[in-house]
Write a protein that holds these residues in place. Structure first.
Motif, PDB file in Angstrom:
ATOM      1  N   GLY A  46       0.985  -1.646  -0.392  1.00 47.74           N
ATOM      2  CA  GLY A  46       0.038   0.319  -0.144  1.00 47.74           C
ATOM      3  C   GLY A  46       0.991   1.343  -0.390  1.00 47.74           C
ATOM      4  N   TYR A  47       0.223   2.428   0.112  1.00 54.13           N
ATOM      5  CA  TYR A  47       0.789   3.554   0.125  1.00 54.13           C
ATOM      6  C   TYR A  47       2.121   3.680   1.215  1.00 54.13           C
ATOM      7  CZ  TYR A  47       2.191   8.394  -0.725  1.00 54.13           C
ATOM      8  OH  TYR A  47       3.005  10.130  -0.550  1.00 54.13           O
ATOM      9  N   HIS A  48       3.073   3.477   1.008  1.00 54.16           N
ATOM     10  CA  HIS A  48       3.737   4.285   2.628  1.00 54.16           C
ATOM     11  C   HIS A  48       3.322   2.881   3.528  1.00 54.16           C
ATOM     12  CE1 HIS A  48       6.261   7.222   1.469  1.00 54.16           C
ATOM     13  NE2 HIS A  48       5.888   7.755   0.881  1.00 54.16           N
ATOM     14  N   GLY A  49       2.670   1.766   2.897  1.00 48.15           N
ATOM     15  CA  GLY A  49       3.257   0.723   4.366  1.00 48.15           C
ATOM     16  C   GLY A  49       1.709  -0.597   3.989  1.00 48.15           C
ATOM     17  N   LEU A  50       2.367  -1.910   4.729  1.00 47.35           N
ATOM     18  CA  LEU A  50       1.196  -2.701   4.505  1.00 47.35           C
ATOM     19  C   LEU A  50       0.499  -3.008   4.863  1.00 47.35           C
ATOM     20  CD1 LEU A  50       4.350  -4.466   3.737  1.00 47.35           C
ATOM     21  CD2 LEU A  50       3.568  -3.638   2.216  1.00 47.35           C
ATOM     22  N   ASP A  51      -1.008  -3.600   4.599  1.00 44.24           N
ATOM     23  CA  ASP A  51      -1.673  -3.830   5.327  1.00 44.24           C
ATOM     24  C   ASP A  51      -1.866  -5.067   6.015  1.00 44.24           C
ATOM     25  OD1 ASP A  51      -2.827  -4.912   3.104  1.00 44.24           O
ATOM     26  OD2 ASP A  51      -4.243  -3.170   2.474  1.00 44.24           O
ATOM     27  N   ALA A  52      -3.253  -5.631   6.483  1.00 47.82           N
ATOM     28  CA  ALA A  52      -3.266  -7.048   6.801  1.00 47.82           C
ATOM     29  C   ALA A  52      -3.527  -7.746   5.992  1.00 47.82           C
ATOM     30  CB  ALA A  52      -4.880  -7.309   7.872  1.00 47.82           C
TER      31      ALA A  52
END
Length: 291
Positions: free
Chosen positions: A130-136
């Motif tokens: 994801g945008y600047h991160g990783l979701d579940a």
């Protein structure tokens, strides 16, 4: 064991892959993109013939499970045009799916089946951050991709939203799940032209894909050569891949896969020399997509 690239027509010795568009889409469908479906085999064939006419020999379609890959059409297109085509399994971001499509799926088993089962086999596993991160969803998908990689040896290709979160992806895939960095292809890095970050990712041993030059809605062209030269000067020429990700939708103003051999290869040759152009467009894809 002998390394091979898994195309939709079967196993291919890596040295026969040739000049490769390392990331593109001939077919694509998503509820997030209504009216933008790529589902026309005639248009796809026309793009492939243009690509081949300018020296293109292979194209890797990163369209994953559940997004209109049309793998059997890829088989027909490869036979008709002579272009080697590599298909993907894996999953994109959750927003590209009806939640009912993903409920209860054993993702690792699905990926392995598509990599090794009957019918046109996939040749890589595509996942997405994801945008600047990783979701579940991203973490679940990447864990399954790592499991499928360990079962098969298939490379893992990663969509980075606007080129971000590459550090987090390497930490998860490599540090937490034991995937060798050299089996990971980090996509869309041209959309986040942080030269220091690029060198750090290449130092780790991952492949860096600069995919999407001249897409009408991603103005990455003016960064591309600064990124390539920076990595070449740092000794990372062997970590670079180029892809169009331009899709077959010429009506949208994109130049199509032929842009890679027709326009970018001469510019790379002028900037970095012919050996470097061959390394980026021929040698590196043969290594990155080989099992």
């Amino acid at each position: 064991m002998t390394a091979t690239v898994r195309t939709v027509l079967g196993e291919l010795p890596p040295e026969r892959l040739g000049l490769c568009d390392a990331h593109d889409h001939l077919f694509l469908r998503s509820p997030l993109l209504p009216g933008q479906e790529l589902a026309d085999p005639v248009a796809a064939e026309a793009e492939l013939r243009q690509f081949a006419a300018h020296g293109g020999q292979a194209l890797v379609q990163w369209t994953p499970y559940g997004m209109g890959r049309r793998r059997r059409d890829l088989v027909a297109l490869s036979r008709a045009t002579g272009v080697h085509l590599v298909a993907a399994t894996g999953l994109h971001q959750a927003v590209h799916y009806d939640p009912r499509t993903l409920r209860g799926l054993d993702l690792a088993a699905l990926f392995v089946a598509e990599l090794t089962g009957d019918g046109p086999r996939a040749g890589l596993i595509k996942v997405a951050g994801g945008y600047h991160g990783l979701d579940a969803h991203a973490r679940r998908t990447m864990a399954a991709a790592a499991e499928a990689h360990h079962a098969t040896g298939a490379p893992i290709a990663v969509h980075h939203e606007l080129g971000t979160a590459a550090d987090e992806v390497l930490d998860l895939l490599c540090d937490s799940h034991g995937v060798a960095p050299a089996r990971v292809i980090l996509g869309h890095l041209g959309r986040f032209p942080d030269l220091r970050l690029h060198r750090r990712l290449a130092d780790a041993g991952a492949y860096l894909a600069f995919d999407g030059p001249s897409r009408t809605h991603h103005a990455t062209d003016h960064h591309l050569f600064d990124c390539l030269v920076s990595l070449a000067d740092a000794g990372h020429l062997d970590r670079l891949l180029l892809g169009g990700d331009t899709t077959t939708a010429a009506a949208r103003g994109n130049p199509g896969p032929a842009h890679l051999p027709r326009t970018l290869r001469p510019r790379i040759t002028a900037e970095l020399g012919e050996p470097a152009a061959t390394r980026i467009l021929v040698t590196n894809p043969a290594h990155a997509f080989a099992w």
